[in-house]
Design an enzyme around this catalytic site. Sequence first.
Site, PDB file in Angstrom:
ATOM      1  N   CYS A   1      -5.744  18.671   3.329  1.00  0.00           N
ATOM      2  CA  CYS A   1      -7.145  18.794   3.739  1.00  0.00           C
ATOM      3  C   CYS A   1      -7.958  17.770   2.951  1.00  0.00           C
ATOM      4  CB  CYS A   1      -7.650  20.205   3.449  1.00  0.00           C
ATOM      5  SG  CYS A   1      -9.409  20.374   3.813  1.00  0.00           S
TER       6      CYS A   1
ATOM      7  N   GLY B   1      -2.034  15.385  15.762  1.00  0.00           N
ATOM      8  CA  GLY B   1      -3.080  14.364  15.681  1.00  0.00           C
ATOM      9  C   GLY B   1      -3.335  13.778  17.055  1.00  0.00           C
TER      10      GLY B   1
ATOM     11  N   ASN C   1      -0.650  23.334   2.987  1.00  0.00           N
ATOM     12  CA  ASN C   1      -1.743  22.404   3.222  1.00  0.00           C
ATOM     13  C   ASN C   1      -1.931  21.562   1.969  1.00  0.00           C
ATOM     14  OD1 ASN C   1      -4.135  21.076   3.541  1.00  0.00           O
ATOM     15  ND2 ASN C   1      -5.258  22.810   4.397  1.00  0.00           N
TER      16      ASN C   1
END
Lengths: 299, 256
Positions: free
Chosen positions: A125, A238, A122
């Site tokens: 974020c 998405g 990640n």
Amino acid sequence: MPSLSVDVGGLRLKNPVMLAAGILGTTGASLRRAALAGAGGVVTKSLGTSPREGHPGPTVVQVECGLLNAMGLPNPSYREFQEEIEIARTGGAPVVASIFGSSPEEFAQIARGLKADAFELNLSCPHAENYGSELGRFPAMVEAVTGAVKAAADAPVWVKLTPNTADIVELGLAAQRGGADAVVAINTLKAMAIDIESGCPILGNGLGGLSGQAIKPVAVRCIYELAMRLEIPVIGVGGVGSWEDAVEMMMAGASAVQVGTAMLKGYGVFEEITGGLSRFLERKSLELEELRFMAGRRS
Amino acid sequence: MRPLDCVIQEVRSEAPKIRTLRLDREIDPAPGQYAMIWVRGVDEIPMSFSGPDTITVQEVGIATQALFSLGAGSSIGLRGPLGRGFVLRGDRILLIGGGVGTAPLAFLGEQARRSGAEVTSLVGFRSSEEIIFETRFEALGDTIITTDDGSVGIRGRVAEGLKQLDLSEYSQIYLCGPELMMWDIISRARLHSGKIQACINRYFKCAVGVCGSCCLDPEGLRVCVEGPVVSADRLLESEFGRYRRGPTGGRGPCRG
Ligand SMILES: Cc1cc2nc3c(=O)[nH]c(=O)nc-3n(C[C@H](O)[C@H](O)[C@H](O)COP(=O)(O)OP(=O)(O)OC[C@H]3O[C@@H](n4cnc5c(N)ncnc54)[C@H](O)[C@@H]3O)c2cc1C
Ligand SMILES: Cc1cc2nc3c(=O)[nH]c(=O)nc-3n(C[C@H](O)[C@H](O)[C@H](O)COP(=O)(O)O)c2cc1C
Ligand code: FES
């Protein structure tokens, strides 16, 4: 029935529709439930080196076109999570551990200490200080983190990219240089909502990330640009909520897709998407692989 | 849904640390449903409806303290009604509650009464000062009260009151209160678990079924949308009464 199985970024998935990071990924049981409901793979909540409670509420706001969130990376630390991963694995789909850190060393420490079928870094974020896109918007940092995890991990490494940048391809190329087995695009778009009765930002953290339908065209564009330039596979995320969305993302260049916000509709979305995808391939007499980057070959 | 702006019309003290807030609108909740209450600048927390336009809050920490500091005329943000509430089954029901957990049961009892059901209540509190909604329950029908210190009613835990009841007489049993109290009742009433509906708590963050914070092992039941009312059958097979997760998602003990 056309086959939906795919090899992507070092994993074999029975179908290309995965559960996205941070969505129903807090417990092994909820991850297993996604696998049993038909997900081709599941990604955990992002895990760090020490326990975090996350941001105060509201942590989500539903807006007209999608969802805003600022969860703040709550997690019990990677050490506490191994047991949950083992439970998740009983669902029969690969379990990808999403991990975050504030430096290449922290990422590597987690990758060394945790057993999972793959790691998703990640670096994207948008609403946690010192983490995520605060590192992930710098290509040199993306490369360094990827390289450090590759050296430490004995599983494939995927890098999740932020769209909150002028050029996502720079970030994708950096991940590739670092040795990534795939990139995942996109994380949420930095966003905000304000309560007009009081003038207060609604999210406890003020700023958050937008996901869901609204960001799909942005995701499709990012995937397309990445697929055009990268040699490693792109995993699309998405705004995927239907089989049509999944097809579109694959045509943009995605080898597999992940479903996040659309889980608002419940666990049935996996079968809805994989069923629709099969019927589409059948109707068009296409193999799954032929969808990938079709738009790139036709532009 | 964005939080709806609600003005507090009236604040009523029920017990030293329990207050009922009446809001300026009815949003048509079913008993057992809840709302996410946003105390601006502090936090957003789940609260059951104690009536069509009321919530009843026990002060336990930062956000509930902040709610206590708000008087009539102040406003809060509200997302709701959320989740699955109680389902009325049959015409002879039993309510079993403890502490502030009696709030959604009083609301349920009043609705059940209006639709003609016979209502019996067994409600427990720590002591006489902490008793809430006594008149609401008594207006519904037979009411048994227990207090831990014996200052009113039967001395001891809520389960002490079970001895005065024949559970087979009731078409449905509704439960809400501290987890260990509910677990105690469910374990003793195992034979009847198919007709017990319990309103339970887990750590809620998103309240829309996507974040995973509230999921109950081993099924991964999303309590925020598939609950908070869950059948005791399911709870017997679950983590309920043994452990629960906190804000980090890590497992911890069940308190109270
Ligand atoms: C479906 C549901 C209905 C509820 N109904 C009522 C009610 O009618 N009346 C009432 O007084 N209380 C109710 N609660 C409990 C209430 O939400 C907590 O007491 C409150 O969130 C505490 O917040 P705090 O900041 O004051 O306390 P904190 O100091 O933050 O926490 C105290 C304790 O409250 C619990 N808690 C804190 N935040 C949450 C959260 N977001 N979700 C769940 N639990 C939390 C934790 O167990 C924690 O240990 C309900 C909870 C749920 C899940
Ligand atoms: C509530 C919520 C929590 C999320 N948590 C994480 C996370 O922990 N790690 C991460 O990499 N992405 C996280 N994301 C981003 C999603 O994985 C996904 O990239 C993004 O939401 C876009 O996909 P979607 O439109 O299908 O939701 C989260 C998204 C949401 C809505
Ligand atoms: S609180 Fe987020 S899934 Fe239930």
